[in-house]
Scaffold this active site. Structure first.
Site, PDB file in Angstrom:
ATOM      1  N   LYS A  79       6.553   8.913  12.159  1.00 27.40           N
ATOM      2  CA  LYS A  79       6.308   7.576  11.142  1.00 27.40           C
ATOM      3  C   LYS A  79       5.256   7.646   9.842  1.00 27.40           C
ATOM      4  CE  LYS A  79       1.775   6.699  13.355  1.00 27.40           C
ATOM      5  NZ  LYS A  79       0.996   5.404  14.120  1.00 27.40           N
TER       6      LYS A  79
ATOM      7  N   TYR B  47     -12.979   8.010 -17.082  1.00 25.17           N
ATOM      8  CA  TYR B  47     -13.661   6.560 -17.592  1.00 25.17           C
ATOM      9  C   TYR B  47     -14.916   6.488 -16.693  1.00 25.17           C
ATOM     10  CZ  TYR B  47      -8.857   4.861 -16.923  1.00 25.17           C
ATOM     11  OH  TYR B  47      -7.149   4.665 -17.260  1.00 25.17           O
TER      12      TYR B  47
END
Length: 401
Positions: A54, A294
């Site tokens: 999965k 940033y």
């Protein structure tokens, strides 16, 4: 008229990629199979392996690793939903595929069409599946697995609902119970706490539910409980089939207490399957006191050499590694500096003076004699390895070795 010449142009893509070592994947599968089928046990029927693929195969590429694992001998596969199961089928996988979180109304027809095995975790799902199976018109009943909630308090019918389940199943002519299972909440925990005792309590509730089912004359089919941690540490839970997830891809869970980890991991040596790489695409010198990225969360404390990598959190670098993590450049560790951007990451290569544009950078994996394993990266930021692996996005090409 002049006829245009055809030219062959090499495909050039952004320099970030993952390498998936299928030989290591096969090694782990075989090691797990041997581990849960010790020769001294002399079982008539070897325990089966249900490989969990999965989440796009924990980031490794679900259909691709499923195909490789089927070739290597996996008996079953586990996915989250019908769409994941169909993708595995499209890859050519023919072995049984279990839809671990069941189905939502409307999916049942597609599920049956693609020969996927549904999980029933609510009683009302039985009637929905029965109608779909009846419409199919096959003489053979549609097989499903029943999930029992033994303490996870997530999915599964409660043990006290077994009698109702048995009564309903007896009325349904187009369904067959092929297996019964539960999921452990804390199988990696061995501390002297309630959480440390939870797995034993779940085992007891589960086996009581199975025995109650048998009293109604219902064969439970394949019985399975053990996830990765239980496979390695709790042989009493191995039952008929085990469900390896993280350990298939080369990583043990974070066993608790920490002091036990080395001893437990040595029981089942594993090989990491995926490495994540990028390249330096720019270099710049910044002076002491100059901010990078940033919000200037990194300010150079000395004249520094900053390299920019062609990978960011949009590719799979966990954003919380900013100013905390590191990568390998020319066999040396270089710290990640500043906030990780979606598409690029900055690293300090001041102590790697020969670093150059175009150098391969190991985000996790092996660089020469140096190893930078994903599980240690994950633990350094307080998350699990699966989180890190599943973050590798679809825009990152996988190269299967």
């Amino acid at each position: 008229m002049v006829k245009a010449q055809k030219t062959t142009r090499k495909q050039v893509s952004r320099p970030v990629w993952a390498e998936v070592d299928l030989s290591n994947l096969t090694y782990n599968l075989h090691a797990i199979r041997k581990f849960v089928n010790p020769s001294e046990e002399k079982r008539k029927t070897p325990r089966k392996i249900l490989s969990i693929v999965k989440g796009n195969g924990y980031g490794h590429g679900g259909p691709q690793v499923a195909k490789a694992l089927e070739k290597a001998g996996s008996d079953w596969f586990g996915v989250t939903c019908t769409d994941e199961g169909i993708e595995v089928r499209k890859a050519g996988v023919r072995k049984p595929v279990l839809i671990l979180t069941g189905f939502v109304p409307g999916e049942e027809t597609r599920l049956i069409e693609h020969n996927l095995t549904p999980v029933i975790h609510r009683l009302e799902q039985l009637a929905i599946l029965e109608r779909a199976a009846k419409r199919r018109g096959s003489k053979k009943g549609v097989s499903f697995h029943l999930k029992i909630d033994t303490g996870m308090n997530r999915l599964g019918i409660l043990p006290e609902e077994i009698e109702i389940f048995a009564a309903q199943l007896a009325k349904l002519k187009h369904l067959e119970l092929g297996g019964i299972f539960t999921h452990f909440a804390s199988s990696e925990v061995f501390s002297n706490t309630h959480t440390g005792q939870q797995t034993r309590e779940q085992e007891e509730r589960f086996h009581a539910a199975v025995e109650k089912l048998r009293t109604f004359g219902i064969d439970p089919g394949i019985v399975h409980l053990a996830n990765s941690a239980a496979i390695v540490t709790r042989p009493e839970t191995w039952a008929d089939m085990v469900r390896p997830g993280a350990i298939l891809y080369g990583y043990h869970p974070g066993y608790d207490p920490v002091e036990k980890r080395s001893e437990i991991e040595a029981r089942l040596p594993l090989k990491p399957v995926m490495s994540l790489f990028t390249k330096i695409i720019s270099l710049r010198d910044v002076g002491e006191g100059v901010g990078v990225g940033y919000n200037e969360t990194f300010v150079a404390k000395r004249p520094s050499r900053i390299a920019i990598l062609a990978a960011g959190y949009g590719d799979g670098l966990h954003r919380s590694l900013g100013n905390r993590g590191s990568v390998l450049v020319r066999g040396k560790r270089a710290p990640i500096v500043g906030i990780i951007s979606m598409d690029v990451t900055m690293i300090d290569v001041t102590d790697v003076p020969d670093a150059a544009i175009g150098d391969t950078v190991t985000i996790y994996g092996t660089d020469g004699a140096e190893r930078h394993p994903a599980h240690l990266v994950a633990r350094s930021i307080g998350t699990v390895t699966s989180d890190l692996l599943c973050m590798v996005s679809k825009r990152v090409p996988r190269i299967y070795l």
